[in-house]
Design a protein around this motif. Structure first.
Motif: not given
Ligand code: ARG
Length: 255
Positions: A41-46
């Motif tokens: 839930a941490f765009p654009p990382f994961n």
């Protein structure tokens, strides 16, 4: 205790034991699979695109596994439970944009950082965008993050409210339930672009500079060394540069 309860207790004890020991590099190699933990839930990382887990850290984790001759397998759970689960052996390594902090270094063994970033203050246009402007204001940030104590130390700040993830904070900010939002700059920039909020919501002052890194269970040295070796290879052979370009249009490695 009746028999069913006794059996249940025994099964629970077993499952706790089974997940209590992080796997060694030898065990991982023998299995052929590298288990990676993240939040999603941490765009654009994961994050999720539909049903697919995607992002810079997902691409990077897949490339790390490949460089080690392993198949990646992702385990997704809430951010604030990731480091505990890592030490319980639910997965072998975590890639979820953790800042290296002295506090966390007591609990886990960090890899070399895979990028550097700032944590910023974010507000609606005309809202508080600096530390000074946060006096008397409410700021929302994600539970379990490194910026919580930094925000709490801002003189005069009214309330540091924690949320399960950044999407819920953006919603609260838009609705005026918080005066400001604090998260990593690249995440805010990406989310504002995705939701067309650029200009309406503004990225302000940086309150910290982070070295963001993956981690393995405390003292899992052989795995740590192997992952750092794989990361160094990807940073040299152009794989990292390509992935960073894909997600950010620039190279975000620590300078
Ligand atoms: N960089 C911040 C920290 O280390 C936030 C990381 C949040 N990561 C996530 N996957 N939500 O605490």
């Amino acid at each position: 205790m009746n028999r069913v309860a006794a059996l249940l207790t025994a099964a629970l004890a077993l499952s706790v034991t089974a997940s209590a020991a992080p796997r060694t590099l030898d065990q991982i190699r023998a299995s052929g699979t590298l288990k990676l933990g993240t939040e999603g839930a941490f765009p654009p990382f994961n994050f999720y695109e539909g049903k697919n887990l995607v992002g810079f850290e997902v691409d990077l984790g897949n490339a790390l596994a490949k460089a080690m001759g392993l198949k990646p397998q992702w385990v997704v759970q809430p951010f604030d439970s990731l480091l505990i689960a890592l030490n319980q052996g639910r997965f072998d390594a975590v890639l979820a944009s953790h800042a290296i902090t002295p506090e966390r270094q007591k609990a886990v063994t960090f890899l070399n950082p895979h990028y550097c970033s700032t944590v910023n203050i974010v507000a609606q246009k005309g809202g508080p965008l600096t530390r000074a402007a946060l006096a008397g204001k409410t700021v929302g940030t994600q539970i379990g993050t490194a910026q919580i104590p930094i925000l709490q130390a801002i003189p005069g700040i009214k309330d540091v409210r924690t949320f399960p993830n950044d999407q819920t904070i953006l919603t609260a900010l838009q609705a005026g339930r918080v005066d400001a939002w604090s998260s990593n700059g690249p995440v805010v920039a990406y989310m504002l672009k995705q939701t067309g909020q650029q200009g309406k919501i503004v990225i302000g002052e940086a309150i910290s500079q982070e070295h963001n890194a993956g981690a393995v269970a405390k003292g899992n040295t052989a795995l740590h060394d192997a992952l750092n070796g794989a990361l160094a290879t990807l940073m040299k052979d152009g794989t990292y540069a390509k992935l960073s370009q894909k997600w950010f249009g620039q190279d975000i490695r620590c300078k």
